[in-house]
Design a protein around this motif. Sequence first.
Motif, PDB file in Angstrom:
ATOM      1  N   THR A 510       0.855  -1.183   0.000  1.00  0.00           N
ATOM      2  CA  THR A 510       0.000   0.000   0.000  1.00  0.00           C
ATOM      3  C   THR A 510       0.893   1.235   0.000  1.00  0.00           C
ATOM      4  OG1 THR A 510      -1.754   1.189   1.180  1.00  0.00           O
ATOM      5  CG2 THR A 510      -0.150   0.039   2.527  1.00  0.00           C
ATOM      6  N   THR A 511       0.316   2.375  -0.306  1.00  0.00           N
ATOM      7  CA  THR A 511       1.066   3.635  -0.211  1.00  0.00           C
ATOM      8  C   THR A 511       0.461   4.550   0.839  1.00  0.00           C
ATOM      9  OG1 THR A 511      -0.285   4.644  -1.946  1.00  0.00           O
ATOM     10  CG2 THR A 511       1.727   3.506  -2.636  1.00  0.00           C
ATOM     11  N   ASP A 552       5.661   3.154  -1.725  1.00  0.00           N
ATOM     12  CA  ASP A 552       5.434   1.746  -1.410  1.00  0.00           C
ATOM     13  C   ASP A 552       6.719   1.008  -1.034  1.00  0.00           C
ATOM     14  OD1 ASP A 552       6.713   1.564  -3.825  1.00  0.00           O
ATOM     15  OD2 ASP A 552       5.124   0.448  -4.856  1.00  0.00           O
TER      16      ASP A 552
END
Length: 750
Positions: A510-511, A552
């Motif tokens: 995820t970011t 990420d």
Amino acid sequence: MRHSIPRFEAVEPRLLLSAYQLLADNCLDIGNTWQYDGTLTKSNFVAVNIPFVATRTITGTQIVGGQQTYLRQTHMQAGADHVYEDENLVLTQDAVLLYKYVRTSDFGTETQTVRDDDPLEVLPRMMNPGASIPAFGHGLFDGSDNSGAWQETDTSAVTFLGVENVKLTLGATTLTVAAMKVKMRITDVYSDGGSGYNEEVYWLNPDYGIIKGTYVSAEDGKVDTAYSYILHSYSLASPLPPRTVSIDDVQVAEPARGTSKAVFTVTLSDAVMVPVTVSYCTAGGSATAGADFTATSGKLTIPPGQTGGTISVAIRADSLVEGAETFSVNLTAATGADIADGVGDGTILDPPLVSISSLPDPQAAETAPGDPADTGIFRISRSVTVGNLRVSFTRSGKATFGPKGDYTLSVDGTNLTGTSVVIPDGQASVDIIVTPVDSALAEPAETVILKLSSSAAYALDADLAKRTATVDILDNEPILTISSGADNQAGETVLGQAADTGVITISRNTTRGTLLVSFTRSGTATFGKDYTLIASGLSAAGTSVTIAEGQDHVDIIVTPIDDLVVEKAETVILALATKTTYTLPLLAAERKATVTILDNDTTSLFALACDAFDSNQPIPYEYTFAGGNAIPPLNWSNAPGTTKQFALIVDDSNAGGFVHWLLYNIPAATTSLVGGIPAGSAEGVNSTLGLGYFGPDPPPGKVHHYRFRLYALNAELNLAAGLTKAQLVSKMTGHILGMRELVGTYLAPG
């Protein structure tokens, strides 16, 4: 009296409140002959009822459907005075949208108009003696008569006085009918300070309207009008339909054990003011009384004002698979109504088989606040779709139930906190939605298990696998991996050469958000001695790095340190450490990464030594500043074959790199300083700002370490004398083939 409004003398309730309305061109003469006491001697009463369905806008209000009623009363009083009373009402089932009253007599004209919408709930409530009767008819009235314009405020009170039998003459026929006795008192307050009241008592029958009534009106405490009337003649433009009673058909599932109920509904076409009784009994078809159902008979009483009741028949479990079976409930007689449909067909179906599955969606996942929910589904199914069926279950699994736990359950958008659910009539299944609760903790996948419980109302599927179902809840904390990819090798380099680094990458799926990741260091290489770490341009001296918002991954740069030691290749191993804010990958290989550091030294060792002292040994006094400042007898061997010149830097590592000597442009053929400074060499500026060698001269009390560093260069630089250390290093950059270091110590006497 300023006005007199007989409220509903012309309204025939069944006509007004049912679909049997008069057409617009029909006139209904309701009161041809009336008997009064008091001064009135004769009255004629005519009404026209016009039903409508299309939308109308009346006094600024849009309504759909209803009835418009026009009324005219003509009274002839003693002395041949005539009074005409005209009323115009627009009615729906529950509201008066317009009321206009005009009274014309030999003394002048009086006009009143209702200015607000008043509830009209009295007639429907009068048909139900058990219900309360609200006040009605209140509102503001504008009026005018010969005395001028005026305004009044009305309030009302309605009292139900019970049911009485009243005689009614229809042509040549006299009937005795039940009528509700209702008293209505309207109190008026006038704008000029006066007051008055109208009090009417009605005997009301839902079929024939108002049978008789009394009327009293008073103004400022004095009665000015009082009379009573009885309806002697009654006619309808079209006959009223007969009142009927019917029974419905029922399908019911046989219970798995014990008994259940088949409930038949008996319906009356419209409410009455006296009880209606219906006799009934059961009859077998393919179903057998005593085995499949319990024989039943009796009387059902429908109370006044109500339109139906129910008959229950016990259904018995027989543990046989036999298909649909039939029986009936028959209405045999009725008082107060005709029997329209007297046979209620009952169908007994085999007990429903109930099963559970999570196949529609066996996996759910936690989601962050604001993101769409990732839900799972349990589906409870049944084989028979008749009736509402409550199915019980138990909860288990690794996940904890509840809003403060790991998940909640819901059905059709409603939270399900208990351990049972209803499959509605006509539906073959019901879905139970599993909604995970975001715990903000890293944790392994958890399970929600629902297991069906047994019940007398149904049978469980014979397949045990269809009695239990599981939904998995996945964690939403980021999953990390660590790798060294293609850049998994680094090498030692000497001063001035470009660093040969390796890269270890920590990634997440995820970011979202800033994430602090912890790790451990291991391997054969020693942190700080053999290598350093840099992440995001900053030294990673600790054991954690940060993945920034919107990113990420983060790269950790492994930079080797040239230790001047011939050694085997060494390894740097970083392993992800456990934290509650992220999840480690399942594969062990994705939890750690390795970079290999290659040595830059060879077995043909470029060596530096001194005839006066060994490495890390005390420097003799004669080579110190106080002892004579003699140049130490350095010698070297095995320099790289492409060496063109040498350079020597001597400094004190305990004094912040205090420079003691800079010697450069040393010819490539030189192998020692035993005979003094080689011809062609040049000296730079030491930290005393002088040229040449400045021997050790530290303050007493502490051992100082003096580094003698000899550089082999690949070019003849032929630099000018008087360079500083920084200038010399800058000139050597890109030309260094190798470097060797000899350390001597000195403790000043004190």
